[in-house]
Scaffold this motif. Structure first.
Motif, mmCIF file in Angstrom:
data_model
loop_
_atom_site.group_PDB
_atom_site.id
_atom_site.type_symbol
_atom_site.label_atom_id
_atom_site.label_comp_id
_atom_site.label_asym_id
_atom_site.label_seq_id
_atom_site.Cartn_x
_atom_site.Cartn_y
_atom_site.Cartn_z
ATOM 1 N N PRO A 173 26.782 -16.654 -25.387
ATOM 2 C CA PRO A 173 26.939 -17.501 -26.565
ATOM 3 C C PRO A 173 27.683 -16.721 -27.657
ATOM 4 O O PRO A 173 27.546 -15.494 -27.767
ATOM 5 N N ARG A 174 28.473 -17.421 -28.465
ATOM 6 C CA ARG A 174 29.124 -16.757 -29.593
ATOM 7 C C ARG A 174 28.057 -16.127 -30.479
ATOM 8 O O ARG A 174 27.014 -16.732 -30.741
ATOM 9 N N THR A 175 28.335 -14.903 -30.941
ATOM 10 C CA THR A 175 27.293 -14.116 -31.604
ATOM 11 C C THR A 175 27.814 -13.482 -32.884
ATOM 12 O O THR A 175 28.947 -12.990 -32.927
ATOM 13 N N ILE A 176 26.975 -13.480 -33.919
ATOM 14 C CA ILE A 176 27.204 -12.708 -35.133
ATOM 15 C C ILE A 176 26.230 -11.543 -35.092
ATOM 16 O O ILE A 176 25.013 -11.732 -35.121
ATOM 17 N N PHE A 177 26.743 -10.334 -35.000
ATOM 18 C CA PHE A 177 25.890 -9.164 -34.853
ATOM 19 C C PHE A 177 25.380 -8.634 -36.197
ATOM 20 O O PHE A 177 24.342 -7.984 -36.251
ATOM 21 N N VAL A 178 26.114 -8.898 -37.272
ATOM 22 C CA VAL A 178 25.701 -8.439 -38.597
ATOM 23 C C VAL A 178 25.799 -9.620 -39.555
ATOM 24 O O VAL A 178 26.874 -9.910 -40.091
ATOM 25 N N LEU A 197 17.459 -5.938 -38.471
ATOM 26 C CA LEU A 197 18.665 -6.754 -38.564
ATOM 27 C C LEU A 197 18.735 -7.708 -37.376
ATOM 28 O O LEU A 197 18.877 -7.277 -36.235
ATOM 29 N N PRO A 198 18.641 -9.024 -37.616
ATOM 30 C CA PRO A 198 18.694 -9.969 -36.503
ATOM 31 C C PRO A 198 20.135 -10.263 -36.108
ATOM 32 O O PRO A 198 21.082 -9.964 -36.846
ATOM 33 N N THR A 199 20.308 -10.859 -34.946
ATOM 34 C CA THR A 199 21.598 -11.398 -34.537
ATOM 35 C C THR A 199 21.515 -12.923 -34.574
ATOM 36 O O THR A 199 20.436 -13.509 -34.445
ATOM 37 N N LEU A 200 22.674 -13.541 -34.763
ATOM 38 C CA LEU A 200 22.768 -14.998 -34.777
ATOM 39 C C LEU A 200 23.605 -15.430 -33.585
ATOM 40 O O LEU A 200 24.662 -14.847 -33.314
ATOM 41 N N GLU A 201 23.140 -16.451 -32.886
ATOM 42 C CA GLU A 201 23.872 -16.947 -31.730
ATOM 43 C C GLU A 201 24.100 -18.446 -31.853
ATOM 44 O O GLU A 201 23.259 -19.170 -32.408
ATOM 45 N N LEU A 226 27.638 -16.093 -45.300
ATOM 46 C CA LEU A 226 26.766 -16.400 -44.173
ATOM 47 C C LEU A 226 27.051 -17.808 -43.655
ATOM 48 O O LEU A 226 27.087 -18.045 -42.438
ATOM 49 N N GLY A 227 27.295 -18.735 -44.578
ATOM 50 C CA GLY A 227 27.650 -20.092 -44.174
ATOM 51 C C GLY A 227 28.942 -20.124 -43.370
ATOM 52 O O GLY A 227 29.055 -20.883 -42.397
ATOM 53 N N ARG A 228 29.906 -19.277 -43.758
ATOM 54 C CA ARG A 228 31.167 -19.227 -43.006
ATOM 55 C C ARG A 228 30.936 -18.619 -41.617
ATOM 56 O O ARG A 228 31.577 -19.040 -40.636
ATOM 57 N N GLN A 229 30.031 -17.656 -41.523
ATOM 58 C CA GLN A 229 29.721 -17.101 -40.209
ATOM 59 C C GLN A 229 29.125 -18.171 -39.296
ATOM 60 O O GLN A 229 29.465 -18.246 -38.110
ATOM 61 N N VAL A 230 28.257 -18.997 -39.853
ATOM 62 C CA VAL A 230 27.668 -20.073 -39.065
ATOM 63 C C VAL A 230 28.752 -21.049 -38.606
ATOM 64 O O VAL A 230 28.738 -21.528 -37.466
ATOM 65 N N GLU A 231 29.723 -21.342 -39.488
ATOM 66 C CA GLU A 231 30.825 -22.215 -39.088
ATOM 67 C C GLU A 231 31.576 -21.626 -37.903
ATOM 68 O O GLU A 231 32.007 -22.356 -36.998
ATOM 69 N N ASN A 232 31.741 -20.290 -37.893
ATOM 70 C CA ASN A 232 32.427 -19.638 -36.774
ATOM 71 C C ASN A 232 31.634 -19.737 -35.473
ATOM 72 O O ASN A 232 32.211 -19.622 -34.383
ATOM 73 N N LEU A 233 30.323 -19.934 -35.594
ATOM 74 C CA LEU A 233 29.503 -20.119 -34.398
ATOM 75 C C LEU A 233 29.537 -21.561 -33.904
ATOM 76 O O LEU A 233 29.046 -21.846 -32.811
#
Length: 284
Positions: free
Chosen positions: A97-102, A154-158, A110-117
């Motif tokens: 799955p697409r992942t944000i590591f930081v 530090l969690p990761t987002l998927e 953070l909202g833009r990172q979620v858009e990238n997911l």
């Protein structure tokens, strides 16, 4: 020759299967629980030993590293660390799955990172957890910020992958040993977490085994269990690779002697090339 089994108090079911496999083969087995090693016969200097760790605590990992010496055999390199396995899988090109590591501490970023997911919901994974614990679903930005704030590290987002079932593919020595599937419990999205249930007689999709074997090779492991999600559109996504892994339930479901296969493989293996110096180790 003997098997030294490094176990924590919560891994006793798996440890008992390995102890029984050793007994069936007349192979001495010494079970070591960190903090209770005094008086155990861990083998004379120069004796070939087989090392297997069922415990996942830092104490068990440290004990394994201290024990391992030239001439010993193990199913992995105790001195190779793969705590960032998701990064290694991504670099190896495995389907993930697409992942944000930081995650970015700034809410707008953070909202833009979620858009990238691909947008909400997103899966939040806390570090150092297993069996589906520490895995949650954030459905909006406020919930995501709260999940991150509550994480001990530090969690990761998927990206969330809609899927009905998750496969556990256990591999050993470059071959698939056992394959089973699980579905989520009522009201839960975690197909391999608490409350999930096994699926009997499920047909494994094509390509499942190759993903698990590639994951094992990426982490330099002889053995382990891959958790692979089967998405609603049929695509496969590697969630994680577990070593050591809990295999007692899979052994019961399939009738495959996974514990015996582990012991037989250890007996047949040469010493790992990164084995440490051949000095006797004393643990207290």
């Amino acid at each position: 020759m003997r098997l030294i089994l490094i176990s924590g108090p919560v891994e006793r079911e798996t440890a008992r299967l390995l102890e029984a496999a050793c007994a069936a083969r007349d192979l001495p087995c010494v079970t070591l629980v960190p903090g209770r090693a005094a008086g155990l016969d861990l083998g004379a200097p120069g004796e070939r030993r087989l090392i297997y760790r069922t415990g996942v605590s830092q104490a068990c990992i440290t004990a394994e590293m201290l024990l391992y010496r030239a001439g010993d055999a193990a199913l992995h390199d105790p001195h190779f660390h793969y705590s960032q396995q998701a990064v290694l899988f991504q670099l190896a090109g495995l389907p993930r799955p697409r992942t944000i590591f930081v995650p970015d501490p700034d809410r707008a970023a953070l909202g833009r990172q979620v858009e990238n997911l691909g947008g909400f919901p997103v899966v939040v994974k806390q570090p150092g957890q297993e069996n589906g614990r520490g895995v949650s679903l954030a459905r909006d930005l406020a919930a995501l910020v709260a999940h991150i704030a509550a994480s001990p590290g530090l969690p990761t987002l998927e990206a969330f992958v809609p899927h009905t079932r998750c496969w556990r593919v256990t591999v050993l020595a470059g071959k698939v040993l056992a394959t089973t599937a699980r579905v989520a419990g009522d009201g839960d999205f975690r197909t391999n977490g608490p409350g999930s249930a096994p699926v009997g007689d499920a047909d494994a999709p094509d390509g499942l085994g190759e993903i698990a074997l590639r994951a094992a090779r990426t982490l330099r492991l002889e053995f382990g269990g891959a958790d692979i999600m089967e998405a609603d559109d049929g695509r496969l996504y590697l969630g994680e690779f577990n070593f050591p892994c809990f295999f007692a339930d899979q052994q019961r479901m399939t009738g495959i002697d996974i514990a015996g296969a582990i012991v037989d493989r250890l007996v047949a293996m040469p010493a790992h090339p990164t084995a440490g110096p051949g000095h006797p180790t004393r643990l207290r």
